[in-house]
Design an enzyme around this catalytic site. Structure first.
Site: not given
Length: 1335
Positions: A117, A154, A1043, A1266
C-alpha cells in the site's frame, strides 16, 4: 498563528533549506509542521503516538561536547516544533525523488517489492537511511534494532528486511556452513535445478551502489550556533502554552524555581503523550536541550555518571563501550541495562527519550527503573539552592515525599556504580511482542554473596507491571539474607514475594494470574542464572545444573528474516515485452519510497477548508436525552456542530444511523461532529459538548449475553449432508467442546480519510475517499444529501491498506462529512485519529464455536455437528454474510460424510463488526482444525496423519453440493511436506523436547481449501475504459481500487499483453465514479480477476479496430497505426465489461455453486516456546500455494506473505480487550500489537505450485489476496504442539482445544508447573474483572 507576546525566532533546516519560524506554537509537532506548513506530505500520520514509525524522519545535530554531528531517527508526531532550534531535519523528500534522483534505499525497497500500500514505506526508508548515515555497512543486528520501531500491515516484512540487508556485508541469513557456503544459496540452487523454477523476484545486480559522499552536508551555521559561548534563553509563546529553552544550567534552575510545576521536556515521549491523549495542558514547558551539563558523561573507577539529558540510545552506546572494556564481574548492572535497551520501545523512541525523563516519569512498566533500583544508583539533583543526592531506591520509585525531587529541583545526572565482585544482576521482561512493546511484567534482581560462598549478604528484587509504579520486594529480600542459594531458598522466596507484592483480582491491565506467575518465573530464572555464574567462577564449589534446565536462560534472538520465493518461470518463447507472468515491480513502488505517492490526507488544502472531529457515545446502551453544544460553539475556531438534525436526506437507515438519533447502541457510536478551522480546535471543542443520556438495559457485550437474551441479527443459517444422528451411533468415539475466537482490528496504516468538496452549482459534490467501494460512498452521500447519484463524484487514487475495513465504513464517514459540508458551505477534511478509528469502526467478528465430532479409532471422522455464533456488534453491517461464509467454508480441506453446520450472528452493544480479509473463513476453518487436532490427540495419532486421512482425495462435492477436483489441494500438501522436510524436522523437534525442559518446540502442517469470491453473480461484474492517444500512449481506467494488492500493476500488465505494447506506454490514473460508474467494491480476492477481464475486453475491442490498419502495414510502428486510425476516424476509446462469474447459492436448499474456483494451499510452521514466560519464536514457515498461472509472481507472493503475517497476528498476538461495559481498551499500537519484523518466521519460504489450467479466470490466474491469512494458523497449531509436549512431560492431561489468539498469557498458563500451582485461581463471581472475552 499570531500570539499576544513576542516570541524568539526558531531557526532550523529542513532538507538543506533554512527555516525561520517567528511564531512557533509549542503544541505543534514536527509532523503537522512538515505536512501542513511546508507541504512535505511524504511523512505520514499513522498513529500519533510514536508507535508505528510511519512519520519517521532524521534529525541531525552538532554535539558541542563530543564535537561531532549526530544523526538519529525520530517519530515526527512526538517532536515539538519548538525543540528543533539548531537542528537539521531530513525527510523522505530530501533523500531522493523521481524528479531528481532516487536514493539506493528507495530504489532497493521498491525494486525488492518491499512496498504494497506504500503508507509505511517513507518511514521504513527513513529508518534505514538514518542507519546508513551512521553505519554505511550495518550488521544484521543493527538492521533489526533499527526497524523494530516501524510497523507494516501489508508486506509481511520479509521483502523489507531483504532490501535493507542488501546494504549489510555480513551474511543476513545464516551463520555460514563449515564449507563457507550460505544455506540459502544452496536452497536456491536446488530450486533452480528443478525444471523451469525461478527463485529471483528482482535483479540485485541492477541496484545502484550506496555512495555516502552524496548526502547532505550538515549546515555550518548550525555548528556555529551550537558553539555560541553566550546562549540566551529562548521563549516561544503559543495559544495555550509557553515554551522556554534556557541556555545555561543557572538559567534552567532559575526558571524551575519560577515555574515549579512546569515539566522538563527533552524527548517528549511521556509529556507529549499526556498532552495528546489525555488532553493535559501545560501553561509553561521548560526544554533543557541546550543545557550542556545534562549531557556530560564521567567514567571513574567507582562507576559511570550519565547526564540525565542523554537519550536512551546514547546510553546504550556508552554502556556497550564500557562493557567492552571492563571485566564482566564489574559490569553486571550495565549488561542488565543493555539487555533491556535493545528491545525497549523502538529505535526512534530510544533516540528521543532521555534517561532522566525515563527515571523521573516512574512509569509502572519502566524497563530500566527495576535495574537501576537494584543497582544502588544515585540521582544527582540540583536547584537554585544547591545540589543534592537522592538514592534511586524503592522509596524514590514509590514517589515518597522524603525521597523525591522537590518541584524546583532538576535531575542533572545518574550515577551507576560498577558491580561488586560477588554481586550478580539480572533483568527480565515479558511483553506482547519482542520489540517495541511495553512489558507485561519486568524485573531487576541483584544478589550479593558473602565472599567465596553462596550465602546471601544482600538481595534486591524490583518488579514493573504489577502496580502503579515499580515495586520492591524489600521485606522478602530482608528475610532471605543469610540463606544459602539453594532450592529451599527459592521455594521460600517465591512464597514470600507473592505475599508481599500483591495484585488485586480486578487490577487494571487484567492478566492477574499470568502476571503473578511471571514474577516467580523470573525469580526462578534468576536463581538458575546465578547458579550458572557461580559454577563458572568455581567449577568444583557448586553442584551442576542440568543442561535440560539451562536453556531457560536464553532469550530468543533478534534475527533478520529471510527466505526463498519460488515460482514457474515464463515460457522462453514468450515475447520479452510481454510482462504477464513476470515479477514486475509495483506500479507506484518508487513513488511510495520517495513519498510522492499521494494519499487522501496528502492532498493540498482547499480554500476555506474545515476540519471535522467526532463526539462519540460514552454509554453502551442509552436513550439520547439532549445534546448541548453551546460551549463548543463558543470555542476558538469552531464554525459549527453537526447532529442528526442537520441531515437533509436520509440519516442512514433505521438500523444503521449516521449520526445517533434518539438512542445510542454502543460506546463509540458517532453522536455529533465539530467543524472548525483546524483539527486541534475541533478536537478541543469536542470535549465541551455535553450529552445527557438515560441508560437502558440490558447491556449485551458477549456472545453468551446475546444468546441468553435471544439478541440476534438475521435468522439461523444451516447446511447439512448425510445422516448425522445415525453416524454418531456407529462411531468408536465422540468428543464435544467449544472454541473461543477473538476479534481482530484491521489496523490499516492509513486511517479512515475523506475530503468533501461542494461545488458552486447544481448541488454537485466531489468526494475524495480512502475506500474499497467508491460507488457505495457515492450512493450513501447522495441519499444523505437527498440528491441524485449523478451529482456525486467519488475519487479514489490509492488506499493505505484496507483488508475489508474500508468497504462499508468509509461511506458513512463520507456521508457525515457531506452533511457538514452542506451545512457550513465549506470543504470538509475528515481524517480519523487512530484511537477514534479503532473505537468506532469494529473489526473481525469474534466467534464461539461448539462442536460434537464422531470418529473411528484410526482417526477417520464420520460425523460432526457444528454450531457457530459470531459477535456482530450493534448493527447488521456484513454480519449475516460473514456467518454464511463461515458455514460454507468451515469444512476446509476435509470430506466429512455426515456434517451439520448451523450459525447465527449475535447483536450486541459493541461497535458493529464488518468485513475483514478472509471473511469468516479464518474463524470457521480454524475451529475445524481445532477439532481435527483434538481427534488426533484422542486417538494418540500425529495430527498430520488424521488431516491426511480425512482430506478430500478425488473429484467430489462440498457441503453445499459444489463439485471440485482436489488434485491441487493434495499436491500442495505433498509439496509442503517435501519442501519443509516435515518428517525429518518432526523427529528433530521430538529430540529437542526430550533434551529441554523449559523450552519446547512444536511443528504443524495445515492444508487449505479457500473459496474465492461472493455468493451473488452481480458482485463479479466489472467495467473498464481504455483510451489510446494519438502519440501512442494509453490511459486505462477500471472499477477496482488500488489497496496495495497491486491491482493497477496487473491491469497495466494485462493491457500491455493485449495491445502488444510495452508497459511504459500505459498509464493508469485514479478510480472515480464518473469514469467507471456502478462499480462493485474491491474485495473477495477477485479484483484483478474481474477488472482484468474488463480491461482485456476493452483492449481486444481496440485491437480489433486497429487490425485492418496493422495488416495493411505490418512493419509500421504502434504510433503510426494509431495515427492512421485517427485519420480514418476510427474510435480509439473503448469500454470493457465483464458480466461476472455465475454464482447461484440457494440457502433454502442448502446447495449451489458459490465460488468460481477454489484456492488451495498448505503451510508448515515450526516454533519454540519459553514455558516460563509464554514467549515464542517463529523459527520457520514453508508455504505452498496454488496460484495456477500467476500474472505477477512478485505481487502474488507478496500477498501470500502479507496475508500469512496478518494471520499470524490474528492467531497469536493481536488481542482486543473490552471492559465489562463494552468499552474498547485497545485503541492504538501502544495497546494493540500487530506483528513487527521480529515476529515473523526467521525463515519464510513461499513456493507457487506448478501452473495448472484455471480457464474461468484471466490467463488461468487465481486471486490470492485473502487465502494466505488462514495459513497463519499453522503457527497457532505449532505452538499448541509445543504446549502439548510440555504438558505431557509434566504428566498433565492434554488440552483438547486452545482458544485464539494463543498469546503469551495462554501459553504460559497452559504450561502448568510448580510456579503456576502457587497462584490462586481468580473467582470471577467474587470480583468485577478488568476485561472480558466477547466471544
Amino acid at each position: 498563528m499570531s500570539h499576544s507576546k513576542e516570541s524568539d525566532e526558531l531557526v532550523f533546516f529542513v532538507n538543506g533549506r533554512k527555516v525561520i519560524e517567528r511564531n512557533p506554537d509549542p503544541e505543534m509537532n514536527l509532523l503537522f509542521y512538515l505536512r501542513k506548513k511546508l507541504g512535505l506530505t511524504g511523512t505520514k500520520d499513522g498513529c500519533g503516538g510514536g508507535d508505528c514509525g510511519a512519520c519517521t524522519v532524521m534529525i541531525s545535530r552538532y554535539d558541542a561536547i563530543a564535537k561531532k554531528i549526530r544523526h538519529f531517527s525520530v517519530t515526527a508526531c512526538l517532536v515539538p516544533i519548538c525543540s528543533l532550534y539548531g537542528a537539521a531535519i531530513t525527510t523522505v523528500e530530501g533523500v531522493g525523488s523521481t524528479k531528481t534522483k532516487i536514493h539506493p534505499v528507495q530504489e532497493r525497497i521498491a525494486k525488492g517489492h518491499g512496498t504494497q500500500c506504500g503508507f509505511c514505506t517513507p518511514g521504513m526508508v527513513m529508518s534505514i537511511y538514518t542507519l546508513l548515515r551512521n553505519h554505511p555497512e550495518p550488521s544484521p543486528e543493527q538492521l533489526m534494532e533499527t526497524l523494530g520501531g516501524n510497523l507494516c500491515r501489508c508486506t509481511g516484512y520479509r521483502p523489507i528486511a531483504e532490501s535493507a540487508s542488501s546494504f549489510s556485508p555480513s551474511s543476513s541469513c545464516c551463520q555460514m556452513n563449515r564449507d563457507g557456503k550460505c544455506c540459502l544459496n544452496q536452497k536456491e540452487r536446488e530450486h533452480e535445478n528443478k525444471a523451469n523454477v525461478c527463485t529471483k523476484l528482482y535483479e540485485k545486480e541492477e541496484f545502484q551502489p550506496l555512495d555516502p559522499t552524496q548526502e547532505f552536508i550538515f549546515p555550518p551555521e548550525l555548528m556555529r550556533m551550537a558553539d555560541e559561548p553566550q546562549k540566551k534563553v529562548l521563549t516561544f509563546h503559543g495559544e495555550r502554552t509557553t515554551w522556554i529553552s534556557p541556555g545555561t544550567l543557572n538559567d534552567l534552575l532559575g526558571l524551575k524555581r519560577k515555574f515549579p510545576k512546569a515539566p522538563l521536556v527533552l524527548g517528549n515521549t511521556c509529556v507529549g503523550l499526556d498532552m495528546k491523549f489525555k488532553e493535559v495542558v501545560h501553561p509553561v514547558i521548560l526544554s533543557p536541550s541546550r543545557t550542556l551539563e545534562l549531557f556530560v558523561v564521567t567514567n571513574t573507577e567507582e562507576g559511570l555518571t550519565l547526564g540525565a539529558g542523554l537519550s536512551l540510545a546514547q546510553v546504550k552506546d556508552i554502556l556497550d563501550d564500557v562493557v567492552w572494556k571492563l571485566p564482566e564481574e564489574r559490569t553486571q548492572t550495565y549488561r542488565a541495562l543493555l539487555k533491556h535497551l535493545r528491545t525497549l520501545a523502538g529505535q526512534q523512541i530510544r533516540n528521543m527519550a532521555s534517561l532522566g525523563g525515563h527515571i523521573v516519569s516512574r512509569l509502572p512498566t519502566s524497563d530500566l527503573n527495576p535495574i537501576l533500583g537494584v543497582g544502588n544508583c544515585i540521582l544527582n539533583v540540583a536547584s537554585i539552592e544547591g545540589a543534592q543526592q537522592i538514592p534511586l531506591n524503592n522509596h524514590f520509585l514509590a514517589g515518597k515525599t522524603d525521597a523525591n525531587l522537590k518541584p524546583e529541583q532538576v535531575l542533572i545526572s545518574v550515577f551507576i556504580p560498577v558491580s561488586e565482585k560477588w554481586a550478580f544482576v539480572s533483568a527480565f521482561r515479558q511483553a506482547p511482542r519482542q520489540q517495541n512493546a511495553l512489558a507485561t511484567v519486568n524485573a531487576g534482581m541483584r544478589v550479593l554473596f558473602q565472599e567465596g560462598t553462596h550465602t546471601i549478604a544482600d538481595l534486591s528484587i524490583f518488579y514493573g507491571g504489577v502496580g502503579p509504579t515499580t515495586l520492591s520486594a524489600t521485606k522478602s529480600c530482608r528475610q532471605l539474607i543469610g540463606r544459602c542459594w539453594d532450592e529451599r531458598m527459592l521455594s521460600d522466596a517465591c512464597r514470600l514475594v507473592l505475599d508481599e507484592v500483591t495484585l488485586p483480582d480486578s487490577a487494571p491491565g487484567g492478566m492477574v494470574e499470568f502476571r503473578r506467575t511471571l514474577m516467580i518465573s523470573f525469580l526462578f530464572k534468576f536463581y538458575l542464572d546465578v547458579l550458572q555464574q557461580l559454577k563458572m567462577r568455581d567449577p568444583n564449589g557448586y553442584p551442576d545444573t542440568s543442561k535440560k534446565f539451562l536453556n531457560a536462560l536464553e532469550d530468543f534472538p533478534l534475527t533478520i528474516p529471510h527466505g526463498i520465493q519460488s515460482y514457474e518461470c515464463v515460457d522462453p518463447q514468450q515475447l520479452p515485452q510481454d510482462p504477464v507472468g513476470r515479477p514486475v515491480m509495483h506500479q507506484s513502488g518508487v513513488k511510495h519510497a520517495t513519498g510522492e505517492a499521494v494519499f487522501c490526507d496528502d492532498m493540498p488544502a482547499f480554500s476555506g477548508e474545515l476540519f471535522l472531529a467526532v463526539v462519540t457515545s460514552t454509554r453502551p446502551h442509552a436513550k439520547l436525552i439532549s445534546i448541548d453544544a453551546s460551549e463548543a460553539l463558543a470555542s476558538p475556531g469552531v464554525v459549527d456542530v453537526i447532529t442528526a438534525q442537520d441531515v437533509p436526506g436520509d440519516n442512514g437507515s433505521a438500523e444503521e444511523r449516521l449520526y445517533a438519533q434518539d438512542k445510542v447502541a454502543c460506546v463509540g457510536q458517532v453522536v455529533c461532529t465539530v467543524a472548525a478551522d483546524s483539527y486541534a480546535h475541533a478536537k478541543q471543542a469536542t470535549q465541551k459538548v455535553k450529552i445527557e443520556y438515560e441508560d437502558v438495559e440490558p447491556v449485551i457485550v458477549s456472545i453468551q449475553d446475546a444468546i441468553k437474551h435471544r439478541s440476534f441479527i438475521g435468522p439461523e443459517e444451516k447446511l447439512e449432508q448425510g445422516n448425522v444422528e445415525a453416524a454418531f451411533q456407529s462411531v468408536d468415539q465422540i468428543i464435544e467442546g467449544e472454541v473461543h475466537f477473538g476479534g481482530q482490528e484491521h489496523f490499516y496504516m492509513e486511517t479512515q480519510s475523506v475530503l468533501v468538496v461542494p461545488k458552486a452549482e447544481d448541488k454537485e459534490v466531489d468526494i475524495y475517499v480512502s475506500s474499497q467501494d467508491a460507488a457505495l460512498a457515492q450512493e450513501m452521500v447522495a441519499h444523505t444529501l437527498g440528491v441524485p447519484k449523478n451529482r456525486i463524484n467519488c475519487h479514489v487514487k490509492r488506499v493505505g491498506g484496507a483488508f475489508g475495513g474500508k468497504v462499508s465504513k468509509p461511506a458513512s464517514f463520507a456521508a457525515m462529512a457531506a452533511v457538514a459540508a452542506n451545512k457550513t458551505g465549506h470543504p470538509i477534511r475528515f481524517i480519523l485519529e487512530r484511537g477514534d478509528d479503532m473505537l468506532i469502526t469494529g473489526g473481525r467478528h469474534p466467534l464461539l464455536g461448539k462442536y460434537k465430532v464422531g470418529f473411528m479409532n484410526n482417526g477417520k471422522i464420520e460425523a460432526a455437528d457444528i454450531e457457530y455464533h459470531i459477535n456482530g456488534g450493534c448493527t447488521p453491517d456484513e454480519s449475516e454474510m460473514v456467518i454464511k461464509y463461515a458455514l460454507l467454508k468451515l469444512e476446509n480441506a476435509y470430506k466429512i460424510p455426515n456434517l451439520r453446520v448451523r450459525g447465527r450472528a449475535c447483536k450486541t452493544n459493541l461497535p458493529s463488526n464488518t468485513a475483514f480479509r478472509g471473511f469468516g473463513f479464518p474463524q470457521g476453518a480454524f475451529v475445524t482444525e481445532a477439532w481435527m487436532t483434538a481427534v488426533a490427540t484422542k486417538c494418540s495419532l500425529p495430527p498430520e496423519r488424521v488431516r491426511e486421512l480425512n482430506m478430500y482425495k478425488e473429484i467430489d462435492k462440498t457441503i453445499h453440493k459444489q463439485e471440485f477436483d482436489p488434485k491441487n489441494l493434495r499436491s500442495c500438501w505433498e509439496k509442503c511436506l517435501e519442501n519443509s522436510s516435515y518428517y525429518i524436522r518432526r523427529k528433530a523437534v521430538e529430540e529437542f523436547n526430550q533434551q529441554h525442559y523449559w523450552k519446547k518446540r512444536g511443528i504443524a502442517i495445515i492444508p487449505m481449501k479457500f473459496s474465492v469470491g461472493f455468493p451473488k453473480s452481480f458482485y463479479y461484474q466489472a467495467a473498464a475504459l481504455v483510451h489510446i492517444y494519438t502519440d501512442g500512449s494509453v490511459l486505462v481506467a477500471h472499477g477496482g481500487v488500488e489497496l496495495g494488492q497491486g491491482i493497477n500493476t496487473k491491469m497495466i500488465q494485462v493491457a500491455s499483453r493485449e495491445l502488444k505494447i510495452p508497459m511504459s506506454y500505459i498509464h493508469l490514473g485514479e478510480m472515480n465514479t464518473v469514469t467507471v460508474p456502478n462499480t462493485i467494491g474491491t474485495g473477495g480476492s477477485t479484483g484483478a480477476d474481474v477488472n482484468g477481464k474488463a480491461v482485456q475486453n476493452a483492449c481486444q475491442t481496440l485491437l480489433r479496430r486497429l487490425e485492418p490498419i496493422i495488416s495493411q502495414s505490418p512493419q509500421g510502428s504502434w504510433e503510426e497505426w494509431v495515427n492512421e486510425a485517427f485519420t480514418q476516424s476510427i474510435s480509439l476509446s473503448a469500454t470493457g465489461y465483464f458480466r461476472g462469474y455465475q454464482s447461484d447459492m440457494d440457502w433454502e436448499k442448502g446447495e449451489g455453486n458459490m465460488p468460481p474456483y477454489f484456492v488451495f494451499g498448505a503451510a508448515c510452521s515450526e516454533v519454540e516456546i519459553d514455558c516460563l514466560t509464554g514467549a515464542h519464536k517463529n523459527t520457520r514457515t514453508d508455504i505452498v500455494m496454488d496460484a495456477c498461472f500467476s500474472i505477477n509472481p512478485a505481487v502474488d507472493i507478496g500477498q501470500i506473505e502479507g496475508a500469512f503475517t496478518q494471520g499470524l497476528g490474528l492467531y497469536t498476538i493481536e488481542e482486543l480487550k473490552y471492559s465489562p461495559e463494552g468499552v474498547l481498551y485497545t485503541r492504538g499500537p501502544n495497546q494493540y500489537k500487530i506483528p513487527s519484523m521480529t515476529d515473523i518466521p526467521e525463515e519464510l519460504h513461499v513456493s507457487l505450485l506448478a501452473p495448472t489450467p484455471n480457464p474461468i479466470a484471466i490467463y488461468s490466474s487465481k486471486g490470492l489476496g485473502e487465502a494466505g491469512m488462514f495459513l497463519g494458523s499453522s503457527v497457532f497449531f505449532a505452538i499448541a504442539d509445543a504446549v502439548a509436549a510440555a504438558r505431557k512431560e509434566r504428566g498433565l492431561a492434554p488440552t483438547l482445544t486452545m482458544n485464539s489468539p494463543l498469546t503469551a498469557e495462554s501459553i504460559r498458563m497452559a504450561c502448568e508447573d510448580q510456579f503456576t500451582d502457587l497462584i490462586p485461581k481468580i473467582d470471577s463471581k467474587c470480583c468485577k474483572p478488568w476485561s472480558i472475552a466477547v466471544a
